[in-house]
Every structure is written in structure tokens, then in C-alpha cells.
Motif scaffolding. Structure first.
Motif, PDB file in Angstrom:
ATOM      1  N   LEU A 171      10.128   5.613  -9.110  1.00  0.00           N
ATOM      2  CA  LEU A 171       9.270   5.302  -9.994  1.00  0.00           C
ATOM      3  C   LEU A 171       8.555   3.967  -8.584  1.00  0.00           C
ATOM      4  CD1 LEU A 171       8.014   6.110 -13.300  1.00  0.00           C
ATOM      5  CD2 LEU A 171       7.733   7.530 -10.434  1.00  0.00           C
ATOM      6  N   ILE A 172       9.283   2.971  -8.208  1.00  0.00           N
ATOM      7  CA  ILE A 172       9.360   1.587  -7.813  1.00  0.00           C
ATOM      8  C   ILE A 172       9.247   2.239  -6.485  1.00  0.00           C
ATOM      9  CG2 ILE A 172      10.679  -0.914  -7.187  1.00  0.00           C
ATOM     10  CD1 ILE A 172      10.944  -1.099 -10.342  1.00  0.00           C
ATOM     11  N   GLY A 175       6.541   4.012  -5.338  1.00  0.00           N
ATOM     12  CA  GLY A 175       5.214   3.144  -5.735  1.00  0.00           C
ATOM     13  C   GLY A 175       5.405   2.649  -4.074  1.00  0.00           C
ATOM     14  N   ARG A 176       7.196   1.784  -3.666  1.00  0.00           N
ATOM     15  CA  ARG A 176       6.335   1.216  -2.412  1.00  0.00           C
ATOM     16  C   ARG A 176       6.346   2.076  -0.777  1.00  0.00           C
ATOM     17  NH1 ARG A 176      11.696  -3.035  -3.849  1.00  0.00           N
ATOM     18  NH2 ARG A 176      10.363  -4.594  -5.394  1.00  0.00           N
ATOM     19  N   ALA A 179       2.943   2.646  -0.843  1.00  0.00           N
ATOM     20  CA  ALA A 179       2.148   1.308  -0.607  1.00  0.00           C
ATOM     21  C   ALA A 179       2.607   1.097   0.743  1.00  0.00           C
ATOM     22  CB  ALA A 179       3.034  -0.319  -1.010  1.00  0.00           C
ATOM     23  N   ARG A 180       3.434   1.564   1.675  1.00  0.00           N
ATOM     24  CA  ARG A 180       3.381   1.368   2.700  1.00  0.00           C
ATOM     25  C   ARG A 180       2.037   2.617   3.572  1.00  0.00           C
ATOM     26  NH1 ARG A 180       8.673  -0.239   2.866  1.00  0.00           N
ATOM     27  NH2 ARG A 180       9.188   1.831   1.751  1.00  0.00           N
ATOM     28  N   LEU A 189      -4.214   3.872  -3.378  1.00  0.00           N
ATOM     29  CA  LEU A 189      -2.967   3.079  -3.041  1.00  0.00           C
ATOM     30  C   LEU A 189      -2.841   2.190  -5.065  1.00  0.00           C
ATOM     31  CD1 LEU A 189      -0.426   2.032  -3.110  1.00  0.00           C
ATOM     32  CD2 LEU A 189      -0.781   0.171  -2.675  1.00  0.00           C
ATOM     33  N   LEU A 193      -1.373   4.165  -7.888  1.00  0.00           N
ATOM     34  CA  LEU A 193       0.118   3.369  -8.881  1.00  0.00           C
ATOM     35  C   LEU A 193      -0.471   3.793  -9.921  1.00  0.00           C
ATOM     36  CD1 LEU A 193       0.712   0.697  -6.417  1.00  0.00           C
ATOM     37  CD2 LEU A 193       1.971   2.332  -6.928  1.00  0.00           C
ATOM     38  N   ILE A 196       0.786   7.017 -11.722  1.00  0.00           N
ATOM     39  CA  ILE A 196       2.503   6.939 -11.726  1.00  0.00           C
ATOM     40  C   ILE A 196       3.296   5.022 -13.146  1.00  0.00           C
ATOM     41  CG2 ILE A 196       2.677   8.034  -9.836  1.00  0.00           C
ATOM     42  CD1 ILE A 196       3.972   5.848  -8.876  1.00  0.00           C
ATOM     43  N   LYS A 197       2.926   4.702 -13.506  1.00  0.00           N
ATOM     44  CA  LYS A 197       3.130   2.945 -14.001  1.00  0.00           C
ATOM     45  C   LYS A 197       4.115   3.423 -14.881  1.00  0.00           C
ATOM     46  CE  LYS A 197       0.442   0.602 -16.378  1.00  0.00           C
ATOM     47  NZ  LYS A 197      -0.193  -0.912 -16.412  1.00  0.00           N
TER      48      LYS A 197
END
Lengths: 204, 568
Positions: A171-172, A175-176, A179-180, A189, A193, A196-197
Motif C-alpha cells: 500500500l505504501i 501510495g507513492r 503521489a507521483r 491524491l 490515500l 486505501i489507508k
């Protein structure tokens, strides 16, 4: 496994960007918003992979009449639900395909044809496909699709089929990647996030 | 690059692979830590390096070296600034919830990230030769933290001309080896505000110069920091140059009483005759003694009139003689009486006498001729600036004359050439002030550079007060922390890529850190100087037996055997 090896629907209509398949209510089973499905377009050819973004239940003339009737017996209601005149329509967004060369995270070269069988992807297929996250772009840019919720649901599915210790990192990473892709739109965004957190996050 | 330059570089960077051979390679193989990729910048402004995901920004520091591994070349650079960036300004307006660890992990390194500003310093070609940097690496070249091997490859090994002065910050296993023969062929500056360890650095440098025979030293030791021993900040006794090099260093003193109190083994006492002081020596004291132009002119007139005895006669003149003098020399009454009052001050110093000159100065000069380094202790007179300047100026003038004569004689016979001489002066701005630097011997030496084999090692806390022309001739600058903007500016003038070093310089630690830049190093380097202790003594060949005894004594003192450390 048994469930995943049975077809869930037949293709009704389609294009390279997505398709709609029809099924009976009692076959809906595991289908749900954000789940991965596959259609083999041709034997030895491509298998299209897609995400379910809509399940639609249309009315038919009999249902319309029943709605107006009084004291409809429960057996009739159940019968109407299961043995409908019109199929349940499942809308799928194409997010990739597999051919002899491997997995591709882009639109398939050919759409599935009518009455092709649609299957749910099994866990291994989901894990293999989501090892790369470049299909996000297709979801985020798809018109007329609730892309934020769809992506969040798909990521939830992809996280759940992983070993519990790999979920957080997946998930991280996702997420990244988001973010891109969404650096021009911080609000969107943040919205995804939040969706999905994970509930509990280790504080390491 | 022209041929001469290329040869010069070859001499400094020997051709052939720079990677240390197996024997000298550290045993443990270090994997370089990837810091990020080059995302922009230029040669003049420096490169922007976007930090890698997961590289903690708080662990970066200005002054550290990085290696940019291009396709064919390796670039050496120094981190000169670190900034925080975000991919969208909107994030700064409404920041995401960083208290949530998930959000924090996702955002850091993606939507918000760190940028390292890196000044390229040196390029290492495919064949291993290092050259000054003239281009930049392409976009998205990987950037790594420099490893000990990388840095060792640039600064070479310690040999007969290279001396280990310290380690780059964060690379304790690495040695920065200064090329001392390059160091002494031009003047050297050691700068830093007071208490940053200038004397310490100077002592290490001079030890190296003596050990490697790079030059003969003459040290005007204002605060008795170099000769016999010095009490360090922990109250311990550090050995001075004399103890380490014995007969290669001689101590002369102006204040025998003070030297004896400190149990210093003195090799000679310096006494100065009033007959030896010339008007030029007074001109040097213009600022310190507050002399006007007309007072200096009067001094020259008196010297012409009376010759060597001008001061003695001026001080003992009767009112009639003065009357007569005013008429004959056409000098101003006020200037003459003011000058006499100033000259009167010289009588306060016991080392100045009115007898005929003795041979004490000749003995000091003979020691230098015999290639011995000399520490001249000022004892209690170190605080009297006029005494320090007067003596330093007077002696240097004599030695300079001797060198000029010898160098001219040696033009026909190179074997006659006198050894390289390095003169160390403290509070250098008092000698090299723009108002006097052009007329004094120190200004001359700084400008003439190596022509006469005499160079200066200036130790100072106010580099901005030193004449610009002199500053520009200082080849190697070793700078501890400076916080005055003008001083920083002065030190960086004439150094390539100076603007990017500004941040590094302003953020040095208050102690035990200095940046070396200029002639003696292939690229600027921030170092932590070597420790002045037993290991250092041993490296200089100090006898092991004595070192052991010293250690035992130290242990005994620490145990309270002598009632704790004593102060002078």
C-alpha cells in the motif's frame, strides 16, 4: 478455486477500453466493485484483464408490474430476482492483458467479443498483475468511471490477497506511485490515500 | 588545458589508476550509499540532486563529499546546501496529515522531497586521471555518498611530500594528505575566529613541514603555543615542536624569565639594539603606534641626520639640540615631540637596549641558514603588539635581505640556493593591513611569492582586514569557522566555485573542523584535524620509550598523583 475456475458472465458488448458482460444473479457470487476479471479473447491469444467498475440491474416489464402489485408472495419475488428476463450487467475497465510475451499494463490490442466467457482472476493472477503499478494511469484517466473509488477498491483487493506482512509495503508503494501520478492534484491524491489507508499502521 | 598545465596536474595526480591497490585498500568492502539522482543545475551554480526515497535528509550535511557516477567519468562533488521541495505548491498551503505514519511514508520522497545542492569539484576520467571539472554529468546520473576508497584515491597516499593532516568529515578512516611542497611554495593562510583551533592547525601543519623537510620554519610565537609545550583545553600538556623534533628546532626567546618559569629549554635569547631599528620598522607600526605620515617622515629625517643612533640621540636630545634640529631638518615641532613620545615606549621592553648590537640575532639567522626551524617566543611581550610587530618586521627584513642575496648568488649555481623558508606570523592583519601592506616586508614577501624561496604562513582571525592583493597571493587557505560575512567573503575571494562553499564555511563546527582549499589540495575539503597526542608523536618518529613513560606519567596525573593538571 472452484469459484474462480467457473465463468461468471458472458461478454455482451465491448471495446478496447472496456466491456460489459451479462450474468444471472445467482452467478454474481464473488463479483464486486474493484475486483479483477479476465477474458480470454482467443485460444492461444490475449487474455484481457479488467476491473469491475459497475454492476447494473435493469428492470424488465414484469418487474415493473410486480412493483405495482400488492402482496406479492416472497417466492415470486425470489423467482423474479433469480430468473430475470434481462441479465445483470457488469461493466469492466480494461487495465491490461497477457499474451505469449507476458503481462502488459496497457490497453489490449483487441476487445473481447460477444459471449466470450468472463472469469474472476485468482489470487496469484492478482498478485502477479499488481506487482507493477503502471495500470493506475489507465484507471485515473478513464472517463465516466469513479476512478478514485475504483482504484482504492482494487488496491484493497490486491492488498488482501497478499501475505499480511507484505500488505503495508504494497500500500505504501502504491501510495507513492499515486503521489507521483497525481502531483498536479493534491486533493485527489489525498482522497485516494484516505481510502486505501490501512486501519492499523505500525508505528515503526 | 595547455601542456604546462597538464604536466603540472600530472605531477600532482600521478597517471595510472587512482584506485588504491589491494595492499592499501581497506579490508572491508564498502558499498556506496545511493543518495539520489542529478535532476538539474549547472557548472557554475552547482548541481541539484533529488534525494532517493528513504534517504534520511537529516543525516545529510554540507561539506560532505559525493561521487556522481557518470557513464565514462566519475565526478567528485561537495554538498553545499540542502533544501526541501514539494512537487506542488498546494501541498505547502494545505499540508497532508503527517501525523499518520502511512501518509508520512507515502508523501516523503514523492510529493515532498529533499534536494542536495552539490558543487562539482573534480572529474576522474575513465583512465583514472583526475582533472579540474569542466563539464557536468548528464540528467538522472546516480549520486552516491563518497566512500573511503573514493576519497583516498583523490588525496593519494602519505609519502615524502604528502602529509596526513586529518580526515574528511564522516569519513574517519580516510586520510587527507596535503602536498607540502606545493603548500610552502606559495603563502599559506590559516583563518578562523578566535578559539576555533588556529594554533592547533598551525602546529600540525608545521610539524608536517618539519617532518617532511618541506621548508625551514621561522615562527613568531606570540602566545608561546609552539616551542616547548602547551597546555591544551583539557589541562593536559601537549608537546611542542622542540620536544618532537629536538635538534631540528631551536627556541629563541625575548623573555628569558617567562621561558625559565615554564621550564623551556631555550637555545638563545634575542636582544634588539635601538641602533638596529630603522625608520622602515616604524612605518610598519604606523597603525599600532598611531603614527602620522609626518611623524614617519620625521623619523626618516632623523635617521639621515644621525645614522644608526637616531633613536638614542632623539631620546636624549636636550631642548637646545632639538631647537637646532628643527631648524636644520625642517621638521615640524609637534611631529618631533610626538615621535619622541612614541619612541619612548620602546624603552619599556627589556629586550630592547641602547648598547651596540650583540650577536643574538646573527645566531638566530645562522640557525635558519643551517636549516633549523626556529620558534621565537615572545613570553609576556606577546600581548604588546608593537613589540611583536617590531621584532617580526625587523627580523624578517634581515632574513629577507639574506635570502635575496643568496638567491641572486645562486642564479649561477643552483646548489647555492637557500632552503625554502616559511615565516609564521600571528595577528597577520596587523602586518598586512591595506594601509601598510604595500610598504612593509611582509607585503613584499607575500607578493614576491616563491621568487626568493620565502613564503608566509599567516594566522589570523580577521582575513577581511588583510590587503586584498596580499590575500590573492595566498595559495592555500585553511579556514576554521568564520561568522563575519566580510571575513568569509575575503577568504573565498579567488577560489573557484567559492559561492557554493560559503554555506559550508559558515557552518563548520566551532572546533576541530576546517576547510582546506587552494593550491595544495586537488579540491576543497572539510577536515577534522588529527589528534595531537601520542599517536601523532609516534607518527612523527617520537621515541616509543619516552612515549610510554609519558603515558605512565599521564595516568599517574589522572589518578591524582600530582594533584591534577597544573597550569602555567
Amino acid at each position: 478455486m472452484g469459484e474462480q475456475s467457473q465463468p461468471i458472465a458472458y461478454v455482451l458488448r465491448g471495446s478496447t477500453t472496456g466491456f460489459v458482460c451479462g450474468t444471472r444473479v445467482n452467478r454474481l457470487g464473488a463479483t464486486a466493485f474493484g475486483r479483477f476479471v479476465r477474458v480470454t479473447v482467443a485460444e492461444g491469444g490475449e487474455t484481457v484483464l479488467g476491473l469491475i467498475y459497475g454492476i447494473r440491474i435493469d428492470d424488465d416489464p414484469l418487474v415493473r408490474q410486480l412493483v405495482l402489485a400488492e402482496d406479492v408472495p416472497e417466492s415470486t419475488v425470489n423467482d423474479q430476482r433469480v430468473n430475470r428476463m434481462v441479465p445483470v450487467e457488469i461493466s469492466v475497465l480494461n487495465v491490461g492483458y497477457r499474451d505469449g510475451r507476458g503481462l502488459h499494463h496497457s490497453l489490449p490490442p483487441r476487445p473481447p467479443l460477444s459471449l466470450h466467457l468472463v472469469f474472476m482472476c485468482d489470487d496469484a493472477e492478482v498478485i502477479a498483475f499488481t506487482r507493477e503499478l503502471s495500470f493506475f494511469r489507465l484507471v485515473l484517466n478513464a472517463p465516466d468511471v469513479p476512478s478514485e473509488d475504483l482504484l482504492a477498491a482494487a488496491l484493497g483487493v490486491a492488498a488482501d490477497v497478499r501475505e499480511s506482512d507484505a500488505r503495508m509495503q504494497f500500500l505504501i508503494d502504491a501510495g507513492r506511485e499515486l503521489a507521483r501520478l497525481l502531483n498536479h492534484d493534491p486533493r485527489r491524491l489525498e482522497n485516494i490515500l484516505r481510502l486505501i489507508k490501512p486501519e492499523e499502521v505500525s508505528h515503526e | 588545458m595547455n601542456k604546462a598545465e597538464a604536466e603540472n596536474l600530472d605531477e600532482w595526480f600521478p597517471r595510472g589508476p587512482l584506485v588504491p591497490d589491494e595492499a592499501t585498500k581497506p579490508a572491508r568492502g564498502e558499498t556506496p550509499i545511493r543518495l539520489g539522482v542529478v535532476v538539474g543545475g549547472s557548472l557554475s551554480r552547482g548541481l541539484a540532486v533529488r534525494m532517493e526515497l528513504g534517504t534520511p535528509i537529516e543525516e545529510m550535511a554540507v561539506g560532505r563529499y559525493v561521487v556522481i557516477r557518470g557513464r565514462d567519468k566519475r565526478f567528485f562533488g561537495m554538498i553545499t546546501d540542502i533544501s526541501l521541495e514539494s512537487s506542488n505548491p498546494q501541498i505547502q498551503v494545505s499540508p497532508p496529515d503527517f501525523s499518520d505514519p502511512f501518509m508520512a511514508k507515502v508523501y516523503s520522497g514523492t510529493a515532498t522531497y529533499g534536494v542536495l545542492h552539490v558543487a562539482p569539484m573534480l572529474v576522474i576520467e575513465e583512465d583514472g586521471t583526475a582533472r579540474p571539472v569542466k563539464t557536468v554529468p548528464s540528467h538522472f546520473t546516480d549520486v552516491f555518498a563518497a566512500t573511503a576508497d573514493d576519497v583516498n584515491a583523490v588525496f593519494g597516499q602519505e609519502d615524502e611530500v604528502h602529509f596526513h593532516v586529518g580526515s574528511p568529515i564522516e569519513l574517519e578512516d580516510t586520510r587527507v594528505n596535503l602536498n607540502l611542497s606545493r603548500l610552502v611554495e606559495r603563502s599559506v593562510g590559516i583563518f578562523g575566529k578566535s578559539g576555533t583551533g588556529k594554533s592547533y592547525l598551525t602546529r600540525i601543519l608545521i610539524s608536517g613541514i618539519i617532518e617532511k623537510n618541506a621548508a625551514v620554519n621561522l615562527i613568531f610565537d606570540m602566545h608561546n603555543d609552539y616551542g616547548w609545550e602547551v597546555i591544551n583545553e583539557l589541562g593536559r600538556r601537549d608537546k611542542g615542536l622542540k620536544q618532537l623534533f629536538d635538534d631540528r628546532v631551536l627556541i629563541f626567546t625575548l623573555d628569558r624569565e617567562s621561558s625559565e618559569r615554564r621550564n623551556v629549554r631555550v637555545d638563545g635569547e634575542i636582544r634588539l639594539s635601538l641602533r638596529e631599528i630603522e625608520p622602515e620598522d616604524l612605518a610598519m607600526l604606523r597603525l599600532t603606534l598611531d603614527l602620522s605620515d609626518s611623524m614617519v617622515d620625521t623619523a626618516y629625517a632623523l635617521h639621515r641626520h644621525w645614522g644608526d643612533e637616531w633613536i638614542i640621540k632623539a631620546l636624549s636630545a636636550t631642548p637646545d639640540e632639538i631647537e637646532d634640529l628643527l631648524e636644520r631638518l625642517n621638521v615640524h615641532t609637534g611631529s618631533l615631540s610626538a615621535l619622541r613620545r612614541r619612541l619612548e615606549r620602546f624603552r619599556r621592553f627589556p629586550f630592547i637596549h641602547s648598547d651596540r648590537p650583540d650577536d643574538s640575532l646573527n645566531r638566530l639567522i645562522a640557525a635558519i641558514e643551517a636549516e633549523k626551524s626556529v620558534v621565537l617566543e615572545f613570553g609576556r611581550y606577546g600581548n604588546a603588539l608593537e613589540a611583536y610587530i617590531l621584532v617580526a618586521n625587523y627580523l624578517t627584513r634581515r632574513i629577507h635581505d639574506m635570502y635575496v642575496e643568496k638567491m641572486e648568488r645562486s642564479l649561477g649555481d643552483r646548489s647555492m640556493q637557500p632552503p625554502q623558508l616559511l615565516i609564521t606570523i600571528e595577528e597577520a592583519h596587523k602586518f598586512l593591513d591595506p594601509q601598510i601592506a604595500r610598504q612593509t616586508i611582509f607585503g613584499t614577501i607575500a607578493r614576491e611569492m616563491r621568487k626568493y624561496n620565502v613564503t608566509l604562513l599567516v594566522v589570523d582571525q580577521r582575513p577581511s582586514a588583510i590587503d586584498e592583493e596580499v590575500m590573492s597571493q595566498i595559495g592555500t587557505r585553511i579556514t576554521a569557522l568564520l561568522d563575519n560575512e566580510r571575513d568569509i567573503q575575503a577568504v573565498l575571494t579567488g577560489i573557484s566555485g567559492a559561492s557554493s562553499l560559503r554555506e559550508v564555511l559558515a557552518r563548520l563546527e566551532t572546533k576541530q573542523q576546517a576547510i582546506i582549499m587552494g593550491h595544495a589540495v586537488p579540491m576543497p575539503v572539510v577536515i577534522r584535524p588529527r589528534d595531537w597526542g601520542l599517536d601523532f608523536y609516534r607518527a612523527l618518529g617520537y621515541v616509543e620509550g619516552e612515549a610510554l613513560k609519558e603515558k605512565a606519567d599521564e595516568a599517574r596525573r589522572d589518578l591524582g598523583g600530582e594533584g591534577g593538571p597544573r597550569r602555567l
